[in-house]
Design a protein around this motif. Sequence first.
Motif, PDB file in Angstrom:
ATOM      1  N   GLN A  89       0.812  -1.217   0.000  1.00  0.00           N
ATOM      2  CA  GLN A  89       0.000   0.000   0.000  1.00  0.00           C
ATOM      3  C   GLN A  89       0.848   1.271   0.000  1.00  0.00           C
ATOM      4  N   MET A  90       2.148   1.132   0.171  1.00  0.00           N
ATOM      5  CA  MET A  90       3.009   2.303   0.336  1.00  0.00           C
ATOM      6  C   MET A  90       3.401   2.916  -1.004  1.00  0.00           C
ATOM      7  N   LYS A  91       3.597   4.230  -1.004  1.00  0.00           N
ATOM      8  CA  LYS A  91       4.015   4.906  -2.230  1.00  0.00           C
ATOM      9  C   LYS A  91       5.428   4.505  -2.638  1.00  0.00           C
ATOM     10  N   GLU A  92       6.219   4.008  -1.679  1.00  0.00           N
ATOM     11  CA  GLU A  92       7.598   3.592  -1.972  1.00  0.00           C
ATOM     12  C   GLU A  92       7.690   2.215  -2.613  1.00  0.00           C
ATOM     13  N   GLU A 125       1.509 -12.129  -1.138  1.00  0.00           N
ATOM     14  CA  GLU A 125       0.598 -11.312  -0.343  1.00  0.00           C
ATOM     15  C   GLU A 125      -0.414 -10.595  -1.226  1.00  0.00           C
ATOM     16  N   SER A 126       0.014 -10.175  -2.408  1.00  0.00           N
ATOM     17  CA  SER A 126      -0.886  -9.428  -3.293  1.00  0.00           C
ATOM     18  C   SER A 126      -2.059 -10.271  -3.771  1.00  0.00           C
ATOM     19  N   ARG A 127      -1.893 -11.577  -3.779  1.00  0.00           N
ATOM     20  CA  ARG A 127      -2.957 -12.445  -4.279  1.00  0.00           C
ATOM     21  C   ARG A 127      -4.194 -12.426  -3.397  1.00  0.00           C
ATOM     22  N   GLY A 128      -4.055 -11.979  -2.170  1.00  0.00           N
ATOM     23  CA  GLY A 128      -5.212 -11.865  -1.299  1.00  0.00           C
ATOM     24  C   GLY A 128      -5.778 -10.461  -1.260  1.00  0.00           C
ATOM     25  N   GLU A 135      -2.788  -5.171  -9.728  1.00  0.00           N
ATOM     26  CA  GLU A 135      -2.441  -4.555 -11.007  1.00  0.00           C
ATOM     27  C   GLU A 135      -1.255  -3.610 -10.867  1.00  0.00           C
ATOM     28  N   ARG A 136      -1.217  -2.876  -9.759  1.00  0.00           N
ATOM     29  CA  ARG A 136      -0.085  -1.974  -9.535  1.00  0.00           C
ATOM     30  C   ARG A 136       1.215  -2.759  -9.429  1.00  0.00           C
ATOM     31  N   LEU A 137       1.202  -3.829  -8.625  1.00  0.00           N
ATOM     32  CA  LEU A 137       2.408  -4.638  -8.472  1.00  0.00           C
ATOM     33  C   LEU A 137       2.798  -5.276  -9.796  1.00  0.00           C
ATOM     34  N   GLU A 138       1.824  -5.775 -10.527  1.00  0.00           N
ATOM     35  CA  GLU A 138       2.125  -6.427 -11.803  1.00  0.00           C
ATOM     36  C   GLU A 138       2.746  -5.449 -12.795  1.00  0.00           C
TER      37      GLU A 138
END
Length: 202
Positions: A89-92, A125-128, A135-138
Amino acid sequence: EMFVTLGKHMEADLDLIVPMLIKKSAETNGFIADEANRALMAMAASVSEGRVICALAACASHRNPQARAKAAIHLSRALESMGWRRVLQMKELDKVVQAFGALNSEGLSETRSATRHGLVSLIRESRGQCADVQERLERLLRRQLSEKDRRKLMDAVDASTAGTFPAALEDTSESPMTRRSSLRPSCASRHGTSAGTHRSHG
């Protein structure tokens, strides 16, 4: 002791202090390296999370490969302490993925292991989480990693056991693919993960 005593008052000098500590932590002198590692852990626990990420991620481009290994290890440990869900969730997050992307093809196995532990933990972790988070992580992963490396990480996520540190992710292409989770759960269903979904407890 300065980090413990002064805490966030040390943040203005992190860009100078952290690279020096990373370099010292990679020295062959055990006493110096141990003291530097302790100082880095104290730093991670004493200043703001965003500054920790920025300072350690910047060391991913250090000239010394041993120092880059220490940067990868300390960054991965710091993120795990923060909690992978929070990091997503962090901007970094973009700085995290950029640093890990640069370190993912390093020659030293300890660098790759720490880096891939971080990436696998973020993906798992993103899968949950809801579609926006995934989408952001991908997008960030596609920007920083080759398709081949990204596929290896996905396979490692599928093969990993929740809560464990993958001992060796160097040969992730050989990891058996046990299951491909749904990549797009809705935000409304983010708390209703299936029993088979692997989660990191941060």
